[in-house]
Design a protein around this motif. Structure first.
Motif, PDB file in Angstrom:
ATOM      1  N   UNK A   1       4.978  30.527 -43.914  1.00  0.00           N
ATOM      2  CA  UNK A   1       4.926  30.429 -45.420  1.00  0.00           C
ATOM      3  C   UNK A   1       3.735  29.621 -45.853  1.00  0.00           C
ATOM      4  N   UNK A   2       3.380  28.425 -45.132  1.00  0.00           N
ATOM      5  CA  UNK A   2       2.301  27.619 -45.211  1.00  0.00           C
ATOM      6  C   UNK A   2       1.117  28.564 -44.956  1.00  0.00           C
ATOM      7  N   UNK A   3       1.077  29.189 -44.142  1.00  0.00           N
ATOM      8  CA  UNK A   3       0.018  30.086 -43.619  1.00  0.00           C
ATOM      9  C   UNK A   3      -0.294  31.121 -44.604  1.00  0.00           C
ATOM     10  N   UNK A   4       0.820  31.674 -45.397  1.00  0.00           N
ATOM     11  CA  UNK A   4       0.694  32.551 -46.478  1.00  0.00           C
ATOM     12  C   UNK A   4      -0.246  31.859 -47.723  1.00  0.00           C
ATOM     13  N   UNK A   5       0.176  30.921 -48.093  1.00  0.00           N
ATOM     14  CA  UNK A   5      -0.301  29.964 -48.978  1.00  0.00           C
ATOM     15  C   UNK A   5      -1.922  29.537 -48.580  1.00  0.00           C
ATOM     16  N   UNK A   6      -2.016  29.306 -47.117  1.00  0.00           N
ATOM     17  CA  UNK A   6      -3.288  28.952 -47.046  1.00  0.00           C
ATOM     18  C   UNK A   6      -4.204  30.186 -47.039  1.00  0.00           C
ATOM     19  N   UNK A   7      -3.954  31.389 -46.892  1.00  0.00           N
ATOM     20  CA  UNK A   7      -4.507  32.597 -46.970  1.00  0.00           C
ATOM     21  C   UNK A   7      -4.779  32.817 -48.466  1.00  0.00           C
ATOM     22  N   UNK A   8      -3.932  32.807 -49.272  1.00  0.00           N
ATOM     23  CA  UNK A   8      -4.004  32.853 -50.669  1.00  0.00           C
ATOM     24  C   UNK A   8      -5.165  31.808 -51.226  1.00  0.00           C
ATOM     25  N   UNK A   9      -5.176  30.556 -50.855  1.00  0.00           N
ATOM     26  CA  UNK A   9      -6.139  29.676 -51.259  1.00  0.00           C
ATOM     27  C   UNK A   9      -7.469  29.926 -50.777  1.00  0.00           C
ATOM     28  N   UNK A  10      -7.486  30.602 -49.506  1.00  0.00           N
ATOM     29  CA  UNK A  10      -8.890  31.045 -48.829  1.00  0.00           C
ATOM     30  C   UNK A  10      -9.496  32.322 -49.829  1.00  0.00           C
ATOM     31  N   UNK A  11      -8.678  33.060 -50.282  1.00  0.00           N
ATOM     32  CA  UNK A  11      -8.912  34.290 -50.896  1.00  0.00           C
ATOM     33  C   UNK A  11      -9.506  33.797 -52.305  1.00  0.00           C
ATOM     34  N   UNK A  12      -8.938  32.676 -52.902  1.00  0.00           N
ATOM     35  CA  UNK A  12      -9.355  32.375 -54.353  1.00  0.00           C
ATOM     36  C   UNK A  12     -10.586  31.530 -54.127  1.00  0.00           C
ATOM     37  N   UNK A  13     -10.597  30.642 -52.858  1.00  0.00           N
ATOM     38  CA  UNK A  13     -12.074  30.060 -52.672  1.00  0.00           C
ATOM     39  C   UNK A  13     -13.145  31.102 -52.489  1.00  0.00           C
ATOM     40  N   UNK A  14     -12.816  32.171 -52.016  1.00  0.00           N
ATOM     41  CA  UNK A  14     -13.942  33.158 -51.639  1.00  0.00           C
ATOM     42  C   UNK A  14     -14.439  33.743 -53.243  1.00  0.00           C
ATOM     43  N   UNK A  15     -13.482  33.610 -54.062  1.00  0.00           N
ATOM     44  CA  UNK A  15     -13.632  34.116 -55.490  1.00  0.00           C
ATOM     45  C   UNK A  15     -14.179  32.943 -56.322  1.00  0.00           C
ATOM     46  N   UNK A  16     -14.558  31.912 -55.964  1.00  0.00           N
ATOM     47  CA  UNK A  16     -15.148  30.697 -56.489  1.00  0.00           C
ATOM     48  C   UNK A  16     -13.981  30.048 -57.283  1.00  0.00           C
ATOM     49  N   UNK A  17     -12.783  30.278 -56.933  1.00  0.00           N
ATOM     50  CA  UNK A  17     -11.608  29.641 -57.960  1.00  0.00           C
ATOM     51  C   UNK A  17     -10.901  28.517 -57.101  1.00  0.00           C
ATOM     52  N   UNK A  18     -10.570  27.477 -57.718  1.00  0.00           N
ATOM     53  CA  UNK A  18      -9.772  26.412 -56.915  1.00  0.00           C
ATOM     54  C   UNK A  18      -8.249  26.945 -56.596  1.00  0.00           C
ATOM     55  N   UNK A  19      -7.660  26.230 -55.564  1.00  0.00           N
ATOM     56  CA  UNK A  19      -6.238  26.880 -55.343  1.00  0.00           C
ATOM     57  C   UNK A  19      -5.237  26.668 -56.294  1.00  0.00           C
ATOM     58  N   UNK A  20      -4.405  27.564 -56.209  1.00  0.00           N
ATOM     59  CA  UNK A  20      -3.308  27.690 -57.174  1.00  0.00           C
ATOM     60  C   UNK A  20      -2.276  26.386 -57.063  1.00  0.00           C
ATOM     61  N   UNK A  21      -1.591  25.620 -57.722  1.00  0.00           N
ATOM     62  CA  UNK A  21      -0.689  24.752 -57.269  1.00  0.00           C
ATOM     63  C   UNK A  21       0.558  25.557 -56.497  1.00  0.00           C
ATOM     64  N   UNK A  22       1.193  24.794 -55.498  1.00  0.00           N
ATOM     65  CA  UNK A  22       1.834  25.510 -54.545  1.00  0.00           C
ATOM     66  C   UNK A  22       3.569  25.000 -55.248  1.00  0.00           C
ATOM     67  N   UNK A  23       4.293  25.832 -54.663  1.00  0.00           N
ATOM     68  CA  UNK A  23       5.843  25.468 -55.016  1.00  0.00           C
ATOM     69  C   UNK A  23       6.348  26.321 -56.207  1.00  0.00           C
ATOM     70  N   UNK A  24       5.543  27.247 -56.878  1.00  0.00           N
ATOM     71  CA  UNK A  24       5.685  28.027 -57.956  1.00  0.00           C
ATOM     72  C   UNK A  24       5.881  29.650 -57.454  1.00  0.00           C
TER      73      UNK A  24
END
Length: 150
Positions: A74-97
């Motif tokens: 699950x942490x790895x999924x969140x990390x991958x999502x954050x990496x995708x957002x970073x590639x888009x120039x966006x900050x990571x989304x808050x986790x736990x939602x």
């Protein structure tokens, strides 16, 4: 007005008819593109998400086995999502939602119709080689703005 792209209303449960965001980078980018007035977040249920492991064999058959995602997965999924957002120039989304998107009026029934409409409207004018997150961000935001205008 906040500059935080993830600031939105937090509820105890999703409003009826709202669409759950897919748990991947594209889903998170669409949440960002929809904007705070069209998105709510709900504290995630206990993280005991189930999945199915599918094994495909050379003869065309497959074997399906239920599985539970570990905390590390699950942490790895969140990390991958954050990496995708970073590639888009966006900050990571808050986790736990869990994130939910208000259904635009002109979207057909079912969640798949919404996701297909967003993808079609976003990718319509982009060349195939432009399908990376940084090139999808603005077209997705424009597509959703048009969808919400009706």
């Amino acid at each position: 007005m906040s500059n935080n792209p993830w600031e939105c209303e937090e509820l105890s449960e999703a409003p009826a008819g709202w669409i759950p965001a897919t748990e991947n980078g594209w889903g998170a980018l669409v949440v960002w593109a929809a904007g705070p007035g069209n998105v709510v977040r709900v504290p995630a249920a206990p993280r005991d998400r189930h999945t199915v492991v599918v094994t495909h064999y050379p003869d065309g058959s497959e074997h399906r086995e239920p599985s539970m995602l570990s905390d590390a997965e699950l942490e790895s999924i969140d990390d991958d999502i954050d990496a995708y957002l970073d590639d888009a120039g966006l900050p990571p989304r808050p986790r736990g939602y869990d994130w939910f998107i208000r259904r635009p009026q002109n979207t057909g029934p079912g969640d798949d119709a919404f996701w297909a409409a967003v993808w079609s409207a976003t990718a319509a004018s982009l060349p195939h080689e432009a399908m990376d997150p940084s090139k999808l961000k603005s077209p997705a935001k424009d597509a959703l703005a048009r969808m919400y205008q009706g």
